[in-house]
Motif scaffolding. Structure first.
Motif, PDB file in Angstrom:
ATOM      1  N   ALA A 293       0.765  -1.301   0.011  1.00 24.44           N
ATOM      2  CA  ALA A 293      -0.159  -0.031  -0.154  1.00 24.44           C
ATOM      3  C   ALA A 293       0.995   1.279   0.121  1.00 24.44           C
ATOM      4  O   ALA A 293       0.474   2.169  -0.769  1.00 24.44           O
ATOM      5  CB  ALA A 293      -1.018  -0.210   1.128  1.00 24.44           C
ATOM      6  N   ALA A 294       1.786   1.305   0.772  1.00 25.89           N
ATOM      7  CA  ALA A 294       2.811   2.403   0.803  1.00 25.89           C
ATOM      8  C   ALA A 294       3.353   2.468  -0.644  1.00 25.89           C
ATOM      9  O   ALA A 294       3.664   3.617  -1.083  1.00 25.89           O
ATOM     10  CB  ALA A 294       3.985   2.051   2.059  1.00 25.89           C
ATOM     11  N   TRP A 295       3.874   1.330  -1.405  1.00 29.17           N
ATOM     12  CA  TRP A 295       4.479   1.632  -2.444  1.00 29.17           C
ATOM     13  C   TRP A 295       3.422   2.451  -3.700  1.00 29.17           C
ATOM     14  O   TRP A 295       3.928   3.104  -4.477  1.00 29.17           O
ATOM     15  CB  TRP A 295       4.784   0.147  -3.089  1.00 29.17           C
ATOM     16  N   LEU A 296       2.263   1.861  -3.518  1.00 29.95           N
ATOM     17  CA  LEU A 296       1.317   2.522  -4.310  1.00 29.95           C
ATOM     18  C   LEU A 296       1.083   4.266  -4.151  1.00 29.95           C
ATOM     19  O   LEU A 296       0.901   4.606  -5.129  1.00 29.95           O
ATOM     20  CB  LEU A 296      -0.030   1.691  -4.147  1.00 29.95           C
ATOM     21  N   VAL A 297       1.279   4.423  -2.856  1.00 33.03           N
ATOM     22  CA  VAL A 297       1.198   5.806  -2.492  1.00 33.03           C
ATOM     23  C   VAL A 297       2.396   6.427  -3.076  1.00 33.03           C
ATOM     24  O   VAL A 297       2.436   7.796  -3.809  1.00 33.03           O
ATOM     25  CB  VAL A 297       0.831   6.090  -0.989  1.00 33.03           C
ATOM     26  N   ALA A 298       3.565   5.778  -2.851  1.00 33.59           N
ATOM     27  CA  ALA A 298       4.846   6.415  -3.207  1.00 33.59           C
ATOM     28  C   ALA A 298       5.048   6.667  -4.365  1.00 33.59           C
ATOM     29  O   ALA A 298       5.656   7.834  -4.978  1.00 33.59           O
ATOM     30  CB  ALA A 298       6.014   5.395  -2.689  1.00 33.59           C
ATOM     31  N   ILE A 299       4.503   5.811  -5.266  1.00 36.41           N
ATOM     32  CA  ILE A 299       4.623   6.227  -6.871  1.00 36.41           C
ATOM     33  C   ILE A 299       3.812   7.293  -7.235  1.00 36.41           C
ATOM     34  O   ILE A 299       3.878   7.777  -8.503  1.00 36.41           O
ATOM     35  CB  ILE A 299       4.474   4.850  -7.691  1.00 36.41           C
ATOM     36  N   THR A 300       2.862   7.696  -6.619  1.00 27.99           N
ATOM     37  CA  THR A 300       2.285   8.971  -6.900  1.00 27.99           C
ATOM     38  C   THR A 300       2.780  10.013  -6.215  1.00 27.99           C
ATOM     39  O   THR A 300       2.499  11.437  -6.700  1.00 27.99           O
ATOM     40  CB  THR A 300       0.557   8.991  -6.547  1.00 27.99           C
ATOM     41  N   LYS A 301       3.909   9.985  -5.571  1.00 26.07           N
ATOM     42  CA  LYS A 301       4.366  11.059  -4.776  1.00 26.07           C
ATOM     43  C   LYS A 301       5.795  11.754  -5.239  1.00 26.07           C
ATOM     44  O   LYS A 301       5.835  12.885  -5.493  1.00 26.07           O
ATOM     45  CB  LYS A 301       4.592  10.919  -3.312  1.00 26.07           C
ATOM     46  N   GLY A 302       6.419  10.693  -5.761  1.00 30.55           N
ATOM     47  CA  GLY A 302       7.881  11.073  -6.184  1.00 30.55           C
ATOM     48  C   GLY A 302       9.014  10.134  -5.964  1.00 30.55           C
ATOM     49  O   GLY A 302       8.817   9.323  -5.090  1.00 30.55           O
ATOM     50  N   ASP A 303      10.287  10.502  -6.219  1.00 32.76           N
ATOM     51  CA  ASP A 303      11.492   9.854  -6.103  1.00 32.76           C
ATOM     52  C   ASP A 303      11.864   9.413  -4.650  1.00 32.76           C
ATOM     53  O   ASP A 303      12.106   8.397  -4.242  1.00 32.76           O
ATOM     54  CB  ASP A 303      12.639  10.735  -6.860  1.00 32.76           C
ATOM     55  N   GLU A 304      11.708  10.584  -3.686  1.00 31.03           N
ATOM     56  CA  GLU A 304      12.183  10.454  -2.390  1.00 31.03           C
ATOM     57  C   GLU A 304      11.171   9.352  -1.581  1.00 31.03           C
ATOM     58  O   GLU A 304      11.712   8.518  -1.039  1.00 31.03           O
ATOM     59  CB  GLU A 304      11.942  11.876  -1.604  1.00 31.03           C
TER      60      GLU A 304
ATOM     61  N   GLN B 290       9.598   6.848  -2.892  1.00 34.56           N
ATOM     62  CA  GLN B 290       9.830   5.532  -3.366  1.00 34.56           C
ATOM     63  C   GLN B 290      11.362   5.004  -2.996  1.00 34.56           C
ATOM     64  O   GLN B 290      11.144   3.992  -2.641  1.00 34.56           O
ATOM     65  CB  GLN B 290      10.078   5.590  -5.128  1.00 34.56           C
ATOM     66  N   ARG B 291      12.219   5.946  -3.234  1.00 30.98           N
ATOM     67  CA  ARG B 291      13.545   5.703  -2.574  1.00 30.98           C
ATOM     68  C   ARG B 291      13.440   5.059  -1.046  1.00 30.98           C
ATOM     69  O   ARG B 291      14.485   4.113  -0.887  1.00 30.98           O
ATOM     70  CB  ARG B 291      14.455   6.930  -2.650  1.00 30.98           C
ATOM     71  N   ALA B 292      12.942   5.617  -0.319  1.00 31.15           N
ATOM     72  CA  ALA B 292      12.819   5.179   1.154  1.00 31.15           C
ATOM     73  C   ALA B 292      12.286   3.832   1.396  1.00 31.15           C
ATOM     74  O   ALA B 292      12.462   3.359   2.305  1.00 31.15           O
ATOM     75  CB  ALA B 292      11.759   6.222   1.956  1.00 31.15           C
ATOM     76  N   LEU B 293      11.632   3.264   0.383  1.00 28.42           N
ATOM     77  CA  LEU B 293      11.169   2.061   0.321  1.00 28.42           C
ATOM     78  C   LEU B 293      11.869   0.919  -0.320  1.00 28.42           C
ATOM     79  O   LEU B 293      11.861  -0.108  -0.425  1.00 28.42           O
ATOM     80  CB  LEU B 293       9.583   1.787  -0.212  1.00 28.42           C
ATOM     81  N   MET B 294      12.932   1.297  -1.284  1.00 28.09           N
ATOM     82  CA  MET B 294      13.775   0.477  -1.896  1.00 28.09           C
ATOM     83  C   MET B 294      15.235   0.298  -1.174  1.00 28.09           C
ATOM     84  O   MET B 294      15.657   1.130  -0.489  1.00 28.09           O
ATOM     85  CB  MET B 294      13.901   1.122  -3.138  1.00 28.09           C
ATOM     86  N   LEU B 295      15.589  -0.714  -1.193  1.00 33.36           N
ATOM     87  CA  LEU B 295      17.007  -1.198  -0.694  1.00 33.36           C
ATOM     88  C   LEU B 295      18.073  -0.311  -1.949  1.00 33.36           C
ATOM     89  O   LEU B 295      17.847  -0.085  -3.036  1.00 33.36           O
ATOM     90  CB  LEU B 295      17.250  -2.580  -0.856  1.00 33.36           C
TER      91      LEU B 295
ATOM     92  N   ASP C 166      19.390  -0.096 -12.039  1.00 38.80           N
ATOM     93  CA  ASP C 166      19.576   0.308 -10.526  1.00 38.80           C
ATOM     94  C   ASP C 166      18.492   1.412 -10.088  1.00 38.80           C
ATOM     95  O   ASP C 166      17.571   2.033 -10.977  1.00 38.80           O
ATOM     96  CB  ASP C 166      20.940   0.458 -10.310  1.00 38.80           C
ATOM     97  N   ARG C 167      18.316   1.405  -8.692  1.00 39.61           N
ATOM     98  CA  ARG C 167      17.188   2.087  -8.201  1.00 39.61           C
ATOM     99  C   ARG C 167      17.349   3.716  -8.717  1.00 39.61           C
ATOM    100  O   ARG C 167      16.543   4.091  -8.983  1.00 39.61           O
ATOM    101  CB  ARG C 167      17.681   1.950  -6.547  1.00 39.61           C
ATOM    102  N   GLU C 168      18.614   4.125  -8.656  1.00 43.77           N
ATOM    103  CA  GLU C 168      18.603   5.702  -9.186  1.00 43.77           C
ATOM    104  C   GLU C 168      18.447   5.783 -10.618  1.00 43.77           C
ATOM    105  O   GLU C 168      17.489   6.784 -11.031  1.00 43.77           O
ATOM    106  CB  GLU C 168      20.039   5.978  -8.908  1.00 43.77           C
ATOM    107  N   ARG C 169      18.771   4.882 -11.311  1.00 49.06           N
ATOM    108  CA  ARG C 169      18.469   5.091 -12.960  1.00 49.06           C
ATOM    109  C   ARG C 169      16.889   4.787 -12.977  1.00 49.06           C
ATOM    110  O   ARG C 169      16.372   5.573 -13.971  1.00 49.06           O
ATOM    111  CB  ARG C 169      19.298   4.114 -13.598  1.00 49.06           C
ATOM    112  N   PHE C 170      16.356   3.899 -12.576  1.00 49.93           N
ATOM    113  CA  PHE C 170      14.993   3.675 -12.457  1.00 49.93           C
ATOM    114  C   PHE C 170      14.056   5.002 -11.913  1.00 49.93           C
ATOM    115  O   PHE C 170      13.252   5.184 -13.029  1.00 49.93           O
ATOM    116  CB  PHE C 170      14.552   2.591 -11.519  1.00 49.93           C
TER     117      PHE C 170
END
Length: 138
Positions: free
Chosen positions: A25-36, A38-43, A58-62
């Motif tokens: 659920a947090a991921w679905l919200v994060a993809i509507t909010k922005g990079d930061e 999303q980054r907070a939920l990714m290794l 990788d994370r940054e390029r994605f």
């Protein structure tokens, strides 16, 4: 427009713990909010395979690529399945996203089958791998 979140659910005998459901659920919200968000939920070493040609980023390029595609206005999932074992959770779902590429144009629907691999960390579940098989609009 507010993000649409379809509550992750279990299918058949595949059970999703509340904490994995919260991460989804947090991921679905994060993809509507922005990079930061999303980054907070990714290794840091997260790998994403996506796009019609099978990009491997990788994370940054994605995150850079994703931002260039436009703003995600809404995101939702359906047909969610989960397998959780020993600190890992593999979630597969059908994902829909409404994306606005240009401010003057209407948004368009992107549909994808998504597989996300979550890893249990001291900070909670973090995304370690994602594969999106997208069907791009014409």
């Amino acid at each position: 427009m507010t993000p649409t979140q379809s509550a992750p659910s279990s299918t058949g005998d595949l059970h999703m713990s509340d904490t994995v459901a919260e991460a989804e659920a947090a991921w679905l919200v994060a993809i509507t909010k922005g990079d930061e968000e999303q980054r907070a939920l990714m290794l840091p070493d997260c790998v994403i395979v996506h796009g019609p040609v099978g990009n491997i980023h990788d994370r940054e390029r994605f995150l850079t690529y994703n931002a260039s595609m436009g703003t995600t206005l809404e995101a939702g999932t359906s047909e969610v399945t989960c397998r959780e074992r020993e600190g890992r959770a593999i979630v597969t779902c059908f994902q829909k996203m409404s994306i606005r590429r240009m401010p003057d144009l209407p948004s368009f629907l992107v549909q994808a089958v998504a597989t996300r691999v979550w890893f249990a960390t001291d900070e909670g579940w973090r995304l370690g791998h994602m594969q999106l098989s997208r069907r791009q609009p014409a």
